[in-house]
Design a protein around this motif. Sequence first.
Motif, PDB file in Angstrom:
ATOM      1  N   MET A   1     -42.625 -14.894   4.533  1.00  0.00           N
ATOM      2  CA  MET A   1     -41.963 -15.657   5.583  1.00  0.00           C
ATOM      3  C   MET A   1     -41.841 -17.111   5.128  1.00  0.00           C
ATOM      4  O   MET A   1     -42.750 -17.658   4.523  1.00  0.00           O
ATOM      5  CB  MET A   1     -42.756 -15.568   6.883  1.00  0.00           C
ATOM      6  CG  MET A   1     -42.065 -16.314   8.011  1.00  0.00           C
ATOM      7  SD  MET A   1     -42.837 -16.136   9.626  1.00  0.00           S
ATOM      8  CE  MET A   1     -42.474 -14.442   9.988  1.00  0.00           C
ATOM      9  N   THR A   2     -40.726 -17.709   5.442  1.00  0.00           N
ATOM     10  CA  THR A   2     -40.449 -19.104   5.126  1.00  0.00           C
ATOM     11  C   THR A   2     -40.371 -19.885   6.435  1.00  0.00           C
ATOM     12  O   THR A   2     -39.743 -19.431   7.387  1.00  0.00           O
ATOM     13  CB  THR A   2     -39.113 -19.219   4.368  1.00  0.00           C
ATOM     14  OG1 THR A   2     -39.152 -18.370   3.221  1.00  0.00           O
ATOM     15  CG2 THR A   2     -38.845 -20.629   3.927  1.00  0.00           C
ATOM     16  N   THR A   3     -41.003 -21.069   6.459  1.00  0.00           N
ATOM     17  CA  THR A   3     -41.054 -21.863   7.689  1.00  0.00           C
ATOM     18  C   THR A   3     -40.800 -23.329   7.390  1.00  0.00           C
ATOM     19  O   THR A   3     -41.197 -23.829   6.337  1.00  0.00           O
ATOM     20  CB  THR A   3     -42.448 -21.719   8.353  1.00  0.00           C
ATOM     21  OG1 THR A   3     -42.648 -20.348   8.675  1.00  0.00           O
ATOM     22  CG2 THR A   3     -42.554 -22.549   9.606  1.00  0.00           C
ATOM     23  N   GLN A   4     -40.143 -24.003   8.325  1.00  0.00           N
ATOM     24  CA  GLN A   4     -39.914 -25.443   8.223  1.00  0.00           C
ATOM     25  C   GLN A   4     -39.857 -26.033   9.629  1.00  0.00           C
ATOM     26  O   GLN A   4     -39.357 -25.389  10.554  1.00  0.00           O
ATOM     27  CB  GLN A   4     -38.612 -25.727   7.479  1.00  0.00           C
ATOM     28  CG  GLN A   4     -38.368 -27.191   7.225  1.00  0.00           C
ATOM     29  CD  GLN A   4     -37.255 -27.410   6.209  1.00  0.00           C
ATOM     30  OE1 GLN A   4     -36.846 -26.496   5.514  1.00  0.00           O
ATOM     31  NE2 GLN A   4     -36.770 -28.609   6.144  1.00  0.00           N
ATOM     32  N   LYS A  10     -39.563 -25.680  15.031  1.00  0.00           N
ATOM     33  CA  LYS A  10     -40.061 -24.844  13.939  1.00  0.00           C
ATOM     34  C   LYS A  10     -39.137 -23.649  13.761  1.00  0.00           C
ATOM     35  O   LYS A  10     -38.872 -22.909  14.713  1.00  0.00           O
ATOM     36  CB  LYS A  10     -41.477 -24.372  14.255  1.00  0.00           C
ATOM     37  CG  LYS A  10     -42.104 -23.518  13.178  1.00  0.00           C
ATOM     38  CD  LYS A  10     -43.534 -23.152  13.597  1.00  0.00           C
ATOM     39  CE  LYS A  10     -44.216 -22.249  12.612  1.00  0.00           C
ATOM     40  NZ  LYS A  10     -45.571 -21.879  13.084  1.00  0.00           N
ATOM     41  N   SER A  12     -38.670 -20.227  11.429  1.00  0.00           N
ATOM     42  CA  SER A  12     -39.299 -19.299  10.488  1.00  0.00           C
ATOM     43  C   SER A  12     -38.335 -18.148  10.217  1.00  0.00           C
ATOM     44  O   SER A  12     -37.645 -17.679  11.131  1.00  0.00           O
ATOM     45  CB  SER A  12     -40.601 -18.742  11.062  1.00  0.00           C
ATOM     46  OG  SER A  12     -41.496 -19.784  11.366  1.00  0.00           O
ATOM     47  N   ASP A  14     -37.866 -14.290   8.190  1.00  0.00           N
ATOM     48  CA  ASP A  14     -38.431 -13.122   7.535  1.00  0.00           C
ATOM     49  C   ASP A  14     -37.266 -12.234   7.100  1.00  0.00           C
ATOM     50  O   ASP A  14     -36.401 -11.915   7.921  1.00  0.00           O
ATOM     51  CB  ASP A  14     -39.355 -12.380   8.498  1.00  0.00           C
ATOM     52  CG  ASP A  14     -40.230 -11.360   7.803  1.00  0.00           C
ATOM     53  OD1 ASP A  14     -40.437 -11.462   6.584  1.00  0.00           O
ATOM     54  OD2 ASP A  14     -40.711 -10.435   8.500  1.00  0.00           O
ATOM     55  N   THR A  36     -37.112 -16.956  13.875  1.00  0.00           N
ATOM     56  CA  THR A  36     -37.877 -17.368  15.040  1.00  0.00           C
ATOM     57  C   THR A  36     -37.749 -18.882  15.161  1.00  0.00           C
ATOM     58  O   THR A  36     -38.043 -19.604  14.208  1.00  0.00           O
ATOM     59  CB  THR A  36     -39.360 -16.982  14.898  1.00  0.00           C
ATOM     60  OG1 THR A  36     -39.444 -15.564  14.706  1.00  0.00           O
ATOM     61  CG2 THR A  36     -40.142 -17.387  16.142  1.00  0.00           C
ATOM     62  N   GLU A  38     -39.045 -22.062  17.372  1.00  0.00           N
ATOM     63  CA  GLU A  38     -40.063 -22.491  18.332  1.00  0.00           C
ATOM     64  C   GLU A  38     -39.845 -23.959  18.671  1.00  0.00           C
ATOM     65  O   GLU A  38     -39.733 -24.796  17.775  1.00  0.00           O
ATOM     66  CB  GLU A  38     -41.457 -22.343  17.743  1.00  0.00           C
ATOM     67  CG  GLU A  38     -41.922 -20.928  17.573  1.00  0.00           C
ATOM     68  CD  GLU A  38     -43.338 -20.883  17.034  1.00  0.00           C
ATOM     69  OE1 GLU A  38     -44.273 -21.258  17.777  1.00  0.00           O
ATOM     70  OE2 GLU A  38     -43.501 -20.511  15.864  1.00  0.00           O
ATOM     71  N   ARG A  83     -36.050 -15.544  19.291  1.00  0.00           N
ATOM     72  CA  ARG A  83     -35.951 -14.741  18.071  1.00  0.00           C
ATOM     73  C   ARG A  83     -34.626 -13.995  18.062  1.00  0.00           C
ATOM     74  O   ARG A  83     -34.171 -13.519  19.108  1.00  0.00           O
ATOM     75  CB  ARG A  83     -37.075 -13.708  18.004  1.00  0.00           C
ATOM     76  CG  ARG A  83     -38.397 -14.259  17.638  1.00  0.00           C
ATOM     77  CD  ARG A  83     -39.445 -13.150  17.453  1.00  0.00           C
ATOM     78  NE  ARG A  83     -40.736 -13.747  17.208  1.00  0.00           N
ATOM     79  CZ  ARG A  83     -41.582 -14.133  18.140  1.00  0.00           C
ATOM     80  NH1 ARG A  83     -41.270 -13.974  19.405  1.00  0.00           N
ATOM     81  NH2 ARG A  83     -42.739 -14.677  17.824  1.00  0.00           N
TER      82      ARG A  83
END
Length: 128
Positions: A1-4, A10, A12, A14, A36, A38, A83
Amino acid sequence: MTTQITAGIKVSVDVVYQPEYSNPEKLHFMFSYQITIENLSDYTIQLISRHWDIFDSNGEYKSVDGEGVVGEQPVLSPGAVHRYTSGCNLKSDIGFMEGYYEMLKEVDGNYFLVDIPRFNLIASYKLN
């Protein structure tokens, strides 16, 4: 998973290679991705539009712009999560995507950009 995280939002990602919807002999490689979003900020936001840069390892590049995501322009109050799942097809078994969302801050009507982190599209058999 990549998140920033950008400006308190936020994102993310997948990714899953979809062999059942791919046909390598015909240079068709299908990937699905779940995003996703947030809202970690103190204000309500609305996702207005998206921009994607899609890179295929065969040298092809596509730019995609559109309203909302999968037909929606979600509103996220502080702490809310949204999501969605979408997909991308390439002509090779390796590539990547990145982009941004244009968001609207409801409290003052200002627009701002939220980065979608770069994520790889790699057929699972390439990872061994």
